[in-house]
Design a protein around this motif. Structure first.
Motif, PDB file in Angstrom:
ATOM      1  N   GLU A   1       0.829  -1.213   0.000  1.00 23.56           N
ATOM      2  CA  GLU A   1       0.000   0.000   0.000  1.00 23.56           C
ATOM      3  C   GLU A   1       0.858   1.255   0.000  1.00 23.56           C
TER       4      GLU A   1
ATOM      5  N   GLN B   1       2.406   1.710  -3.436  1.00 30.03           N
ATOM      6  CA  GLN B   1       1.421   2.065  -4.468  1.00 30.03           C
ATOM      7  C   GLN B   1       0.951   3.508  -4.335  1.00 30.03           C
ATOM      8  N   ARG B   2       0.999   4.058  -3.126  1.00 25.84           N
ATOM      9  CA  ARG B   2       0.598   5.469  -2.971  1.00 25.84           C
ATOM     10  C   ARG B   2       1.507   6.405  -3.764  1.00 25.84           C
TER      11      ARG B   2
END
Length: 568
Positions: free
Chosen positions: A380, A383-384
């Motif tokens: 996560e 991916q940000r």
């Protein structure tokens, strides 16, 4: 003929077996599977001794099963040693050496070469990212003597890759995930009957009675998958070292970072091929203020470069889903236990020594931020910033988040990143420093270019080892530290876990203490009541523990005895 038969019963009290007669010339020999009368029923058993003594007054064996003995007079001492070392019934160890089915209709597929026994067996360790050229030469020499070779790899997924490196070798037998129990039994039978084979498999092959076994090879001997998790907790390295001593076979272990157990065994260390891993660069986060997040500016720059140039990146994190290392948000120092020095999380007590933890040891503040992430949160976070260029193994993305279980099949990458070295090197386990360096060396070995390692403690011995590549000096220091603490391989440790423990078990286990042996516990655990038994030599305690284990099983308790545990 008089036969000493060990019944296939899980009890150490029966390890010496019972005497039976054999007057029908059945062909029974040491290692034969037989059917014998016991306590009013017919049970399976194994012949552990045979002589020409009288049979008067003895019960007779009923039959011989299978066409081959499942062990020999040469391998029986190893099985008996393993039974005592791992505090396990001999029957359990023999099962580990046996094929899935009874060997029948054995077909020989290659001719035995002329054979002459080897001289003094050798014990060596190859420190190389690619040990196969060296191994192939040793295999050829062994086969030229008319002897067989056993090669054990850490996981089933790596069997095929190892077999590809041996393509064209005569007598090659490969036991991968696609092989059925019938095929395994066929391979077991052929290699037990005919010399000159080269067997490639996993730990299940470590006790096989391979005919004229002259060389055993253990690939990446420091990997945790070489040790069984359930009783008996056999470790492939320990088993092969016993076969080296007791059966006189040559032993070669491999791994860029050898274990302290290999060093303590007296193995000759050989470095082949120069530096064992890619160039390592340390990202020292102690120089930056806290609150900057998981990724340092240099790491972000490396990832941006990789995406821009379409280069491949592997970002490594720990397997578990929590952050294993924390730092103070006030001063930025790594949070560690002031008593034992292991890394500490946000709990009020130390995981290793149970000491009470207060605020930061440097500034006294009580707020801490994580220095690493579990796999899901790492993906996560990546991916940000980099969106669809981030994925897991098999997604074929430029940036791949990986854990230890992914490294075996991970293809080489242009850049490797370790987000939290401190969580590995300062773990609560006594082997944390050694295992952490070994794991990060595997990550660095996947990098074609460079490896970035993020840390708050760049002066740690493990970090300096990764920078310099001086592996032997690091492992010798680890062994010296282990000797001071009395931990393996300098001392012995056993973990005993008992579920549904009967009354009186604590008193029985406490009897093990004395003469340099200490039994700590019991402590509650997910697997029941838990004891840690430690001493410089637990040989006598193991004999006592065998009796206690039999008593516990008769009382209906379930137990796990972990000898030489990898993780406390």
């Amino acid at each position: 003929m008089t036969l000493q038969v060990l019944p296939d019963v899980r009890s150490v009290s029966l390890d010496n077996g019972f005497s039976y007669g054999d007057i029908d010339s059945s062909g029974a020999e040491v290692g034969s599977v037989v059917r014998v009368p016991l306590a009013g029923r017919i049970v399976r058993g194994w012949v552990i001794d045979a002589d020409d003594g009288p049979v008067e007054g003895l019960k007779l064996i009923r039959s011989v099963s299978g066409d081959l003995p499942v062990f020999t007079t040469e391998t029986l001492p190893t099985l008996q040693w393993a039974s005592k070392h791992y505090v396990a019934p001999l029957a359990s160890i023999i099962r580990a050496a046996s094929p899935p089915n009874l060997p029948r209709n054995v077909a020989v597929r290659w001719e035995e070469a002329a054979w002459s026994p080897a001289q003094q067996p050798t014990n060596s360790h190859v420190m190389s990212p690619d040990p196969w050229p060296e191994l192939c030469r040793a295999i050829a020499t062994t086969q030229a003597r008319g002897e067989s070779v056993l090669i054990i790899v850490p996981t089933m997924a790596e069997v095929t890759a190892a077999a590809e490196r041996l393509d064209g070798v005569a007598g090659l037998q490969v036991l991968n995930a696609e092989v059925s129990d019938h095929s395994i039994t066929t391979v077991w039978s052929r290699t037990a009957a005919t010399a000159g084979s080269v067997v490639v498999g996993t730990a299940r092959c470590s006790l096989w009675p391979i005919r004229r076994l002259g060389l055993a090879v253990l690939i990446d001997e420091g990997r945790g998958s070489h040790k069984a998790r359930q009783s008996p907790t056999l470790h492939t390295r320990t088993i092969l070292q016993a076969r080296h001593r007791l059966e006189g076979i040559d032993l070669i272990t491999t791994g860029t970072v050898p274990t302290t157990e290999v060093l303590a065994s007296g193995a000759a260390l050989t470095a082949v091929g120069g530096r064992p891993w890619s160039t390592v660069e340390v990202v020292d986060r102690s120089l930056e203020p806290p609150g900057r997040g998981v990724f340092d500016a240099r790491m972000k720059a490396g990832l941006h470069w990789a995406v821009r140039e379409e280069k491949s990146v592997a970002v490594f994190t720990h397997r578990r889903g929590f952050a294993p290392a924390f730092r103070c948000v006030g001063c930025g120092d790594l949070r560690v236990c002031t008593v034992c020095g292991s890394r500490a999380r946000t709990a009020d007590t130390c995981e290793r020594c149970a000491a009470v933890l207060k605020g930061c040891a440097t500034c006294g503040k009580g707020r801490f931020e994580p220095m690493g992430l579990g796999l899901g949160r790492l993906v996560e976070a990546l991916q940000r910033i980099w969106g669809d260029d981030v994925g897991l193994p098999g997604d074929h993305k430029l940036i791949t988040a990986v854990t230890e279980r992914d490294l075996a099949e991970l293809q080489p990458v242009d850049l490797a990143i370790v987000v939290d070295a401190d969580g590995l090197l300062l773990g609560t386990n006594y082997r944390a420093g050694e295992d952490g360096v070994r794991l990060m060396a595997r990550v660095a070995g996947k990098a074609l270019g460079r490896t970035l390692i993020q840390t708050l403690s760049p002066s740690l011995q493990g970090i300096q080892c990764l920078l310099s590549g001086n592996v032997e000096e690091f492992i010798r220091t680890q062994l010296s530290d282990r000797e001071l603490l009395g931990f393996p391989p300098a001392g012995d440790i056993i973990v005993l876990e008992v579920r549904d423990a009967p009354d009186g078990v604590a008193e029985r286990v406490s009897e093990l203490s004395g003469d340099g042996v200490t039994a700590f516990g019991p402590q509650p655990s997910p697997n029941g009541d838990r004891w840690l038994i430690q001493g410089s030599d637990l040989t006598g305690a193991k004999e006592q523990l065998r009796t206690i284990a039999d008593w516990l099983r008769r009382q209906g308790a379930s137990l796990r005895i972990d000898v030489d545990p990898l993780d406390l």
